[in-house]
Scaffold this motif. Sequence first.
Motif, PDB file in Angstrom:
ATOM      1  N   ASN A 284      66.061  28.868  38.997  1.00  0.00           N
ATOM      2  CA  ASN A 284      66.919  28.585  37.849  1.00  0.00           C
ATOM      3  C   ASN A 284      66.486  27.332  37.102  1.00  0.00           C
ATOM      4  O   ASN A 284      67.109  26.947  36.118  1.00  0.00           O
ATOM      5  CB  ASN A 284      68.387  28.465  38.273  1.00  0.00           C
ATOM      6  N   TYR A 285      65.418  26.690  37.576  1.00  0.00           N
ATOM      7  CA  TYR A 285      64.874  25.515  36.894  1.00  0.00           C
ATOM      8  C   TYR A 285      63.367  25.654  36.720  1.00  0.00           C
ATOM      9  O   TYR A 285      62.667  26.145  37.613  1.00  0.00           O
ATOM     10  CB  TYR A 285      65.129  24.238  37.705  1.00  0.00           C
ATOM     11  N   GLU A 286      62.900  25.223  35.565  1.00  0.00           N
ATOM     12  CA  GLU A 286      61.472  25.037  35.347  1.00  0.00           C
ATOM     13  C   GLU A 286      61.292  23.594  34.920  1.00  0.00           C
ATOM     14  O   GLU A 286      61.804  23.184  33.869  1.00  0.00           O
ATOM     15  CB  GLU A 286      60.943  26.003  34.296  1.00  0.00           C
ATOM     16  N   VAL A 287      60.610  22.826  35.757  1.00  0.00           N
ATOM     17  CA  VAL A 287      60.458  21.396  35.484  1.00  0.00           C
ATOM     18  C   VAL A 287      58.996  21.092  35.160  1.00  0.00           C
ATOM     19  O   VAL A 287      58.077  21.693  35.719  1.00  0.00           O
ATOM     20  CB  VAL A 287      60.932  20.531  36.672  1.00  0.00           C
ATOM     21  N   VAL A 288      58.819  20.172  34.251  1.00  0.00           N
ATOM     22  CA  VAL A 288      57.485  19.718  33.848  1.00  0.00           C
ATOM     23  C   VAL A 288      57.477  18.199  33.938  1.00  0.00           C
ATOM     24  O   VAL A 288      58.456  17.535  33.564  1.00  0.00           O
ATOM     25  CB  VAL A 288      57.143  20.163  32.411  1.00  0.00           C
ATOM     26  N   GLY A 289      56.400  17.680  34.452  1.00  0.00           N
ATOM     27  CA  GLY A 289      56.302  16.227  34.561  1.00  0.00           C
ATOM     28  C   GLY A 289      54.877  15.812  34.843  1.00  0.00           C
ATOM     29  O   GLY A 289      53.931  16.487  34.421  1.00  0.00           O
ATOM     30  N   SER A 290      54.747  14.724  35.582  1.00  0.00           N
ATOM     31  CA  SER A 290      53.409  14.207  35.887  1.00  0.00           C
ATOM     32  C   SER A 290      53.322  13.831  37.359  1.00  0.00           C
ATOM     33  O   SER A 290      54.310  13.453  37.986  1.00  0.00           O
ATOM     34  CB  SER A 290      53.100  12.986  35.028  1.00  0.00           C
ATOM     35  N   LEU A 291      52.124  13.974  37.892  1.00  0.00           N
ATOM     36  CA  LEU A 291      51.811  13.527  39.246  1.00  0.00           C
ATOM     37  C   LEU A 291      50.742  12.456  39.146  1.00  0.00           C
ATOM     38  O   LEU A 291      49.684  12.678  38.551  1.00  0.00           O
ATOM     39  CB  LEU A 291      51.308  14.691  40.098  1.00  0.00           C
ATOM     40  N   THR A 292      51.050  11.295  39.711  1.00  0.00           N
ATOM     41  CA  THR A 292      50.060  10.226  39.805  1.00  0.00           C
ATOM     42  C   THR A 292      49.558  10.178  41.237  1.00  0.00           C
ATOM     43  O   THR A 292      50.319   9.941  42.174  1.00  0.00           O
ATOM     44  CB  THR A 292      50.662   8.871  39.416  1.00  0.00           C
ATOM     45  N   LEU A 293      48.276  10.458  41.398  1.00  0.00           N
ATOM     46  CA  LEU A 293      47.651  10.538  42.713  1.00  0.00           C
ATOM     47  C   LEU A 293      46.254   9.947  42.607  1.00  0.00           C
ATOM     48  O   LEU A 293      45.504  10.289  41.684  1.00  0.00           O
ATOM     49  CB  LEU A 293      47.594  12.004  43.169  1.00  0.00           C
TER      50      LEU A 293
END
Length: 307
Positions: free
Chosen positions: A231-240
């Motif tokens: 029920n969720y589609e999330v977009v963001g960033s990964l710092t690795l």
Amino acid sequence: MPTSLITAAQLTKRREAQPAPVLLDVNDASVFDAQHLKGAVNANVFEMNFLAQVREKLGLQPEQPVIVYGPNSSSYASRLAADKLVAAGFAEVEEFRGGLEAAIEAGLPLEGDAAKLKALQQPERAQGQLPVDTAESQVRWIGRNLASQHEGTVGIQSGYINVVDGILRGGELVLDLEQISCIDIGDEETGGVLLKHFRDMEFFHIDQYPLAKVQIEHVDFNPHATPGSPNYEVVGSLTLKGVTAPVGAKLVGDSKNKLTWACQGMVEIDRTRWNVIYGSGKFFQHLGMHAVNDHISVNLKLIFGGK
């Protein structure tokens, strides 16, 4: 004998017959305790021991007539229960498919508290900024090559989400790579070699980059998704490893109560976007047995807030 469907009016007449049929409520016990048809008994059709409950706890016999009902006509609960009973040898099974919802609409005699049922159907939602529960949450990785795979966990240092009326709006998660583990290698020495390898610069270079950070930047919520489907589609960033790149995931998430919000989901990441290049065919040739798939699967079970 196939199951017969009956209406609310037919249900009333059938209950006046002799011998009177057993009225079997197959909803969850919490729903039954809140409100049910007068005189009904309860066995949750989703319990693995449903038929044992019917026979042993309730004492029903195959020769007894039974009328089953669930929450409403859109649910498959009552038809599933009817099918199970017929397969188990019950000779006379009828289904009141409209269920508790239709019984209320028809004004049939009920037992329980309407306010209690409403509270179950409209539970209180989590609200505000909720910290991650590091003890109850888990981030699990799976890495693969052509012939095998390994899996383990990554520690969670900190994190939070922002929730408005039970709906996820944003947040962040900080992962502790110092706590990376491999759980599928039984031999401690072999597992230790792999974990030491993860610390190398062509893998995660943990001595220099001990933390990774996920930042949620945009959330799409689907209020029409059925329970158990994303029920969720999330977009963001990964710092690795000092590199920040976009990442996204589909989640199943909801309030557990007014203090707690939980979600599960899976993320597929191409590790090479974060300069994790060991064994990648994009950067090396003639790898043979040292080839490692570029994609890593990350399974999330995240709990935020209190109990």
